[in-house]
Design a protein around this motif. Structure first.
Motif, PDB file in Angstrom:
ATOM      1  N   HIS A  11       0.831  -1.206   0.000  1.00  0.00           N
ATOM      2  CA  HIS A  11       0.000   0.000   0.000  1.00  0.00           C
ATOM      3  C   HIS A  11       0.871   1.264   0.000  1.00  0.00           C
ATOM      4  O   HIS A  11       0.535   2.263  -0.633  1.00  0.00           O
ATOM      5  CB  HIS A  11      -0.910   0.020   1.238  1.00  0.00           C
ATOM      6  CG  HIS A  11      -1.872  -1.119   1.250  1.00  0.00           C
ATOM      7  ND1 HIS A  11      -2.965  -1.181   0.423  1.00  0.00           N
ATOM      8  CD2 HIS A  11      -1.875  -2.278   1.969  1.00  0.00           C
ATOM      9  CE1 HIS A  11      -3.617  -2.307   0.643  1.00  0.00           C
ATOM     10  NE2 HIS A  11      -2.978  -2.993   1.570  1.00  0.00           N
ATOM     11  N   VAL A  12       1.963   1.196   0.729  1.00  0.00           N
ATOM     12  CA  VAL A  12       2.869   2.346   0.820  1.00  0.00           C
ATOM     13  C   VAL A  12       3.643   2.508  -0.496  1.00  0.00           C
ATOM     14  O   VAL A  12       3.864   3.635  -0.956  1.00  0.00           O
ATOM     15  CB  VAL A  12       3.822   2.165   2.028  1.00  0.00           C
ATOM     16  CG1 VAL A  12       4.828   3.282   2.100  1.00  0.00           C
ATOM     17  CG2 VAL A  12       3.008   2.088   3.306  1.00  0.00           C
ATOM     18  N   LYS A  13       4.007   1.385  -1.086  1.00  0.00           N
ATOM     19  CA  LYS A  13       4.698   1.428  -2.389  1.00  0.00           C
ATOM     20  C   LYS A  13       3.835   2.159  -3.410  1.00  0.00           C
ATOM     21  O   LYS A  13       4.319   2.981  -4.182  1.00  0.00           O
ATOM     22  CB  LYS A  13       4.966  -0.002  -2.882  1.00  0.00           C
ATOM     23  CG  LYS A  13       6.256  -0.566  -2.315  1.00  0.00           C
ATOM     24  CD  LYS A  13       7.131  -1.098  -3.439  1.00  0.00           C
ATOM     25  CE  LYS A  13       8.556  -1.180  -2.961  1.00  0.00           C
ATOM     26  NZ  LYS A  13       9.042  -2.519  -2.834  1.00  0.00           N
ATOM     27  N   ARG A  14       2.534   1.856  -3.403  1.00  0.00           N
ATOM     28  CA  ARG A  14       1.607   2.506  -4.337  1.00  0.00           C
ATOM     29  C   ARG A  14       1.579   4.021  -4.074  1.00  0.00           C
ATOM     30  O   ARG A  14       1.581   4.828  -4.991  1.00  0.00           O
ATOM     31  CB  ARG A  14       0.207   1.905  -4.162  1.00  0.00           C
ATOM     32  CG  ARG A  14      -0.674   2.096  -5.390  1.00  0.00           C
ATOM     33  CD  ARG A  14      -1.982   1.334  -5.290  1.00  0.00           C
ATOM     34  NE  ARG A  14      -1.802  -0.047  -4.928  1.00  0.00           N
ATOM     35  CZ  ARG A  14      -2.453  -0.665  -3.936  1.00  0.00           C
ATOM     36  NH1 ARG A  14      -3.339  -0.016  -3.223  1.00  0.00           N
ATOM     37  NH2 ARG A  14      -2.225  -1.940  -3.659  1.00  0.00           N
ATOM     38  N   PHE A  15       1.555   4.381  -2.804  1.00  0.00           N
ATOM     39  CA  PHE A  15       1.560   5.794  -2.416  1.00  0.00           C
ATOM     40  C   PHE A  15       2.799   6.505  -2.982  1.00  0.00           C
ATOM     41  O   PHE A  15       2.704   7.556  -3.618  1.00  0.00           O
ATOM     42  CB  PHE A  15       1.537   5.883  -0.881  1.00  0.00           C
ATOM     43  CG  PHE A  15       1.710   7.265  -0.336  1.00  0.00           C
ATOM     44  CD1 PHE A  15       0.610   8.068  -0.064  1.00  0.00           C
ATOM     45  CD2 PHE A  15       2.982   7.787  -0.080  1.00  0.00           C
ATOM     46  CE1 PHE A  15       0.769   9.350   0.439  1.00  0.00           C
ATOM     47  CE2 PHE A  15       3.153   9.064   0.423  1.00  0.00           C
ATOM     48  CZ  PHE A  15       2.040   9.845   0.686  1.00  0.00           C
ATOM     49  N   TRP A  16       3.968   5.885  -2.787  1.00  0.00           N
ATOM     50  CA  TRP A  16       5.215   6.515  -3.260  1.00  0.00           C
ATOM     51  C   TRP A  16       5.246   6.591  -4.787  1.00  0.00           C
ATOM     52  O   TRP A  16       5.755   7.553  -5.361  1.00  0.00           O
ATOM     53  CB  TRP A  16       6.440   5.751  -2.752  1.00  0.00           C
ATOM     54  CG  TRP A  16       6.691   5.895  -1.286  1.00  0.00           C
ATOM     55  CD1 TRP A  16       6.711   4.887  -0.360  1.00  0.00           C
ATOM     56  CD2 TRP A  16       6.971   7.102  -0.550  1.00  0.00           C
ATOM     57  NE1 TRP A  16       6.976   5.391   0.886  1.00  0.00           N
ATOM     58  CE2 TRP A  16       7.137   6.733   0.798  1.00  0.00           C
ATOM     59  CE3 TRP A  16       7.084   8.450  -0.909  1.00  0.00           C
ATOM     60  CZ2 TRP A  16       7.421   7.671   1.804  1.00  0.00           C
ATOM     61  CZ3 TRP A  16       7.375   9.381   0.089  1.00  0.00           C
ATOM     62  CH2 TRP A  16       7.534   8.991   1.417  1.00  0.00           C
ATOM     63  N   GLU A  17       4.705   5.565  -5.442  1.00  0.00           N
ATOM     64  CA  GLU A  17       4.679   5.580  -6.915  1.00  0.00           C
ATOM     65  C   GLU A  17       3.853   6.759  -7.423  1.00  0.00           C
ATOM     66  O   GLU A  17       4.223   7.429  -8.380  1.00  0.00           O
ATOM     67  CB  GLU A  17       4.072   4.265  -7.445  1.00  0.00           C
ATOM     68  CG  GLU A  17       5.103   3.153  -7.534  1.00  0.00           C
ATOM     69  CD  GLU A  17       4.466   1.769  -7.657  1.00  0.00           C
ATOM     70  OE1 GLU A  17       5.164   0.782  -7.402  1.00  0.00           O
ATOM     71  OE2 GLU A  17       3.255   1.683  -7.991  1.00  0.00           O
ATOM     72  N   GLN A  18       2.722   7.008  -6.747  1.00  0.00           N
ATOM     73  CA  GLN A  18       1.868   8.128  -7.156  1.00  0.00           C
ATOM     74  C   GLN A  18       2.586   9.465  -6.942  1.00  0.00           C
ATOM     75  O   GLN A  18       2.559  10.342  -7.798  1.00  0.00           O
ATOM     76  CB  GLN A  18       0.545   8.098  -6.383  1.00  0.00           C
ATOM     77  CG  GLN A  18      -0.376   6.988  -6.856  1.00  0.00           C
ATOM     78  CD  GLN A  18      -1.583   6.854  -5.938  1.00  0.00           C
ATOM     79  OE1 GLN A  18      -1.469   6.463  -4.781  1.00  0.00           O
ATOM     80  NE2 GLN A  18      -2.743   7.171  -6.464  1.00  0.00           N
ATOM     81  N   LEU A  19       3.251   9.572  -5.793  1.00  0.00           N
ATOM     82  CA  LEU A  19       4.001  10.802  -5.500  1.00  0.00           C
ATOM     83  C   LEU A  19       5.093  11.017  -6.555  1.00  0.00           C
ATOM     84  O   LEU A  19       5.252  12.108  -7.111  1.00  0.00           O
ATOM     85  CB  LEU A  19       4.604  10.726  -4.090  1.00  0.00           C
ATOM     86  CG  LEU A  19       5.533  11.859  -3.686  1.00  0.00           C
ATOM     87  CD1 LEU A  19       4.771  13.158  -3.494  1.00  0.00           C
ATOM     88  CD2 LEU A  19       6.269  11.540  -2.386  1.00  0.00           C
ATOM     89  N   GLN A  20       5.820   9.953  -6.835  1.00  0.00           N
ATOM     90  CA  GLN A  20       6.916  10.019  -7.798  1.00  0.00           C
ATOM     91  C   GLN A  20       6.417  10.409  -9.189  1.00  0.00           C
ATOM     92  O   GLN A  20       7.025  11.226  -9.870  1.00  0.00           O
ATOM     93  CB  GLN A  20       7.596   8.648  -7.847  1.00  0.00           C
ATOM     94  CG  GLN A  20       8.757   8.574  -8.800  1.00  0.00           C
ATOM     95  CD  GLN A  20       9.492   7.258  -8.639  1.00  0.00           C
ATOM     96  OE1 GLN A  20      10.054   6.987  -7.595  1.00  0.00           O
ATOM     97  NE2 GLN A  20       9.479   6.442  -9.665  1.00  0.00           N
ATOM     98  N   THR A  21       5.300   9.839  -9.596  1.00  0.00           N
ATOM     99  CA  THR A  21       4.740  10.141 -10.912  1.00  0.00           C
ATOM    100  C   THR A  21       4.397  11.626 -11.026  1.00  0.00           C
ATOM    101  O   THR A  21       4.742  12.278 -12.013  1.00  0.00           O
ATOM    102  CB  THR A  21       3.470   9.289 -11.167  1.00  0.00           C
ATOM    103  OG1 THR A  21       3.844   7.922 -11.030  1.00  0.00           O
ATOM    104  CG2 THR A  21       2.892   9.506 -12.549  1.00  0.00           C
ATOM    105  N   VAL A  22       3.740  12.157 -10.001  1.00  0.00           N
ATOM    106  CA  VAL A  22       3.362  13.578 -10.070  1.00  0.00           C
ATOM    107  C   VAL A  22       4.617  14.461 -10.089  1.00  0.00           C
ATOM    108  O   VAL A  22       4.708  15.405 -10.874  1.00  0.00           O
ATOM    109  CB  VAL A  22       2.430  13.974  -8.899  1.00  0.00           C
ATOM    110  CG1 VAL A  22       2.096  15.463  -8.960  1.00  0.00           C
ATOM    111  CG2 VAL A  22       1.148  13.170  -8.939  1.00  0.00           C
ATOM    112  N   VAL A  23       5.592  14.121  -9.247  1.00  0.00           N
ATOM    113  CA  VAL A  23       6.813  14.950  -9.205  1.00  0.00           C
ATOM    114  C   VAL A  23       7.518  14.904 -10.569  1.00  0.00           C
ATOM    115  O   VAL A  23       7.908  15.940 -11.109  1.00  0.00           O
ATOM    116  CB  VAL A  23       7.760  14.492  -8.070  1.00  0.00           C
ATOM    117  CG1 VAL A  23       9.098  15.216  -8.151  1.00  0.00           C
ATOM    118  CG2 VAL A  23       7.122  14.747  -6.715  1.00  0.00           C
TER     119      VAL A  23
END
Ligand SMILES: [Zn+2]
Length: 220
Positions: free
Chosen positions: A114-126
């Motif tokens: 679940h946390v990996k998904r969160f970081w992936e979303q953050l990374q994509t936006v950045v």
């Protein structure tokens, strides 16, 4: 009352307002009963970590709440379910998000699906929407300690990663899965507070420059 000498010394350094990563490093190396956190991390992650940089990053954190959080994370004294179970507060030692794995610090902040998904979303936006000139490829070391040898960051991005970790930890305490869109609201609230502080400190121009690339992150 339950604080060790080592924790008391660390708190004294935080509240002293003195600058320099060396102060934190000295607290760690002076105390004969120091936690073996550095060795433990290196064994857990099977890698060498530049502790000097880790402590420099801690020293740069302005907010006491966030600084104390990151110190607890690095020293492996954050209250995970494993620690709480040991204290008799919690029965279940599994992760509050996935309920499958052991609730270790590295699992809560990076390895959990679940946390990996969160970081992936953050990374994509950045990477897609923040023209900060960084190519962000997050990994365990960047998330946990704020750096790794291949990644050059900026102070605002460091702060965003730290706020994201703090948000994840708050979700963990409430047993809610971290949602990226809720983090965006959380970041916006923090941003407004920093803006207010910048205005009353007459440093609004500097503040605007620091955050210029990251406003997209707050737009959901
Ligand atoms: Zn998990």
């Amino acid at each position: 009352n339950n604080m060790t000498n080592h924790m008391i010394k660390t708190l004294k350094v935080i509240y002293s307002g003195q600058k320099g990563a060396r102060l934190y490093y000295e607290v760690l190396i002076q105390d004969a009963n120091k936690p073996k956190c550095c060795e433990k991390w290196e064994t857990k992650l099977n890698t060498d970590i530049n502790w000097n940089t880790s402590f420099k990053k801690i020293q740069k954190i302005r907010e006491i709440k966030l600084k104390w959080f990151q110190i607890r994370l690095v020293q492996r004294i954050l209250a995970t379910n494993v620690v709480l179970a040991h204290m008799g507060v919690e029965k279940d030692v599994t992760c509050s998000f996935c309920g499958k794995e052991r609730d270790a610090i590295e699992h809560i902040f990076w390895r959990c699906e679940h946390v990996k998904r969160f970081w992936e979303q953050l990374q994509t936006v950045v990477n897609n929407a923040c023209a900060n000139g960084l190519f962000v490829n997050l990994n365990e070391s960047i998330v946990l300690f704020g750096h790794d040898c291949s990644f050059k960051s900026d102070d605002t991005f460091d702060l965003i990663i730290l706020l994201a970790k703090f948000f994840i930890y708050k979700c963990k305490v409430k047993k809610n899965i971290p949602q990226f869109h809720l983090f965006r609201n959380y970041l916006k609230t923090a941003f407004e507070a920093y803006k207010y502080i910048a205005i009353i400190n007459m440093s609004y121009d500097k503040f605007t420059k620091e955050w210029q690339f990251y406003k997209t992150l707050m737009e959901s």
